[in-house]
Structure formats: C-alpha cells, structure tokens
Design a protein around this motif. Structure first.
Motif, PDB file in Angstrom:
ATOM      1  N   VAL A 116      -5.225   0.197  13.806  1.00 13.79           N
ATOM      2  CA  VAL A 116      -4.461   0.839  12.742  1.00 13.79           C
ATOM      3  C   VAL A 116      -3.932   2.164  13.278  1.00 13.79           C
ATOM      4  CG1 VAL A 116      -5.746  -0.262  10.868  1.00 13.79           C
ATOM      5  CG2 VAL A 116      -6.505   1.945  11.738  1.00 13.79           C
ATOM      6  N   ASN A 127      -3.966  -3.431  -1.333  1.00  7.86           N
ATOM      7  CA  ASN A 127      -3.872  -4.874  -1.080  1.00  7.86           C
ATOM      8  C   ASN A 127      -3.888  -5.224   0.408  1.00  7.86           C
ATOM      9  OD1 ASN A 127      -1.410  -3.766  -0.562  1.00  7.86           O
ATOM     10  ND2 ASN A 127      -0.207  -5.255  -1.718  1.00  7.86           N
ATOM     11  N   GLU A 128      -4.089  -4.222   1.261  1.00  8.00           N
ATOM     12  CA  GLU A 128      -4.101  -4.471   2.707  1.00  8.00           C
ATOM     13  C   GLU A 128      -5.487  -4.950   3.142  1.00  8.00           C
ATOM     14  OE1 GLU A 128      -3.260  -2.169   6.939  1.00  8.00           O
ATOM     15  OE2 GLU A 128      -2.642  -1.247   5.070  1.00  8.00           O
ATOM     16  N   THR A 129      -5.503  -6.054   3.881  1.00 14.83           N
ATOM     17  CA  THR A 129      -6.757  -6.573   4.416  1.00 14.83           C
ATOM     18  C   THR A 129      -7.094  -5.805   5.688  1.00 14.83           C
ATOM     19  OG1 THR A 129      -6.290  -8.758   3.520  1.00 14.83           O
ATOM     20  CG2 THR A 129      -7.953  -8.623   5.262  1.00 14.83           C
ATOM     21  N   ILE A 130      -8.232  -5.164   5.699  1.00 17.98           N
ATOM     22  CA  ILE A 130      -8.697  -4.405   6.861  1.00 17.98           C
ATOM     23  C   ILE A 130      -9.855  -5.187   7.464  1.00 17.98           C
ATOM     24  CG2 ILE A 130      -9.602  -2.195   7.686  1.00 17.98           C
ATOM     25  CD1 ILE A 130      -6.849  -1.945   6.413  1.00 17.98           C
ATOM     26  N   PHE A 153      -6.210   3.595   2.548  1.00 20.55           N
ATOM     27  CA  PHE A 153      -5.465   2.411   2.978  1.00 20.55           C
ATOM     28  C   PHE A 153      -4.829   1.771   1.751  1.00 20.55           C
ATOM     29  CE2 PHE A 153      -8.577   3.119   6.232  1.00 20.55           C
ATOM     30  CZ  PHE A 153      -7.923   2.783   7.412  1.00 20.55           C
ATOM     31  N   PRO A 154      -3.697   1.093   1.917  1.00 22.66           N
ATOM     32  CA  PRO A 154      -3.092   0.407   0.771  1.00 22.66           C
ATOM     33  C   PRO A 154      -4.098  -0.548   0.125  1.00 22.66           C
ATOM     34  CG  PRO A 154      -1.600   0.388   2.642  1.00 22.66           C
ATOM     35  CD  PRO A 154      -2.910   0.934   3.133  1.00 22.66           C
TER      36      PRO A 154
END
Length: 159
Positions: A96, A87-90, A84-85
C-alpha cells in the motif's frame, strides 16, 4: 571500455537470496542498462562492477548496508483501520502507499485486525544479502541527453 562514471553499462543478472531462491533475473528479457556512477542501481552492485569491461562475469554478494539497508524494527507500526477506504479489502502481504512530506511511501501489510493495519516501511529486501550472478554485455559512452537526464535511454527515447 570500463564501467566508470558516465558510462552506460548493460548486463544480465540473476538475483538470489541466501537460500538460493531466485528473486529476479534479466535472463530471457532485455538486459539491464544503467548510467554508472549516478546511483541508478544499488551501491554494492555498482561498486562490484566498477572498472570492469564487457565479458566480465562474476558472483557478487551485496550485504544489506550496501543494498536496501538493515531491517529497522521501528519502521513497523499500526495505523487505524479507518485510514483506509471502508470497502477496500486489505490483506497481509499486499503493498500500500501513503503520503508523507517527503512524497509517496510504500508499505507492506503485515497484519490486519478490527482496530488497525500493521504496516512495514522497510524495503522488502531490507536486512537481506543479495546474491547476484552478473555478466557485463556492453559498456559505452553515455549520450549528452542521458547525462543531462541522469539515466539511460536504451531506445533513444526523448522525454
């Protein structure tokens, strides 16, 4: 006119779970219209509507096998967090997407930890009974364009 292959069926529905919680409803919105016999709605609901006319109303329970399938625990797996990127908040519960040789797939996030993200490839309604209150409003012949495209054009739209 009866709901049968190549007819356009328009209906209102309310979908609830086994606890009576409303999951979706067309009430207060435009009716759902679909091309009957072309797999545009779940199999169990389409089968229950087969042969019925405008004015038909009923309670219909669709079991998982005729809805979104049985829940498959083997469709739950963990992927490394670095997929996952950075800086992406999961967050748990979010949807997704991922790509496969068969196209884009949707997953629900079940857990997040430092190492990875636990994903569920099951449809969110897999394994659940679907309880519908339905009212058929109209059954009509499909246009030649609707038949060639395999779906309804409620406002006569063109592709």
């Amino acid at each position: 006119m009866k709901a049968e292959k190549d007819k356009i069926v328009s209906l209102h529905y309310t979908l609830t779970d086994d606890g009576g919680v409303t999951l979706d409803s067309s009430r207060g919105r435009e009716p759902l219209s679909y091309l009957h016999g072309h797999g545009n709605i779940i199999r169990g609901l389409e089968a229950a509507l087969e042969g019925n006319e405008a004015g038909f109303s009923s309670s219909v329970q669709v079991v998982p096998a005729d809805g979104y399938g049985e829940y498959n625990p083997q469709a739950v797996f963990e992927v490394p967090r670095e997929q996952f990127p950075p800086n992406e908040t999961i967050q748990v519960g979010m949807q997704v997407q991922g790509e496969s040789p068969d196209g884009v797939l949707n997953f629900t996030v079940l857990a997040v930890n430092e190492k990875g993200v636990v994903l569920d490839a099951n449809h969110p309604m897999a394994g659940k009974n679907l309880n519908f209150e339905v009212e058929v409003l109209e059954v009509r012949d499909a246009t030649a364009q609707e038949l060639s495209h395999g779906h309804v054009h409620p406002h006569g739209h063109d592709h």
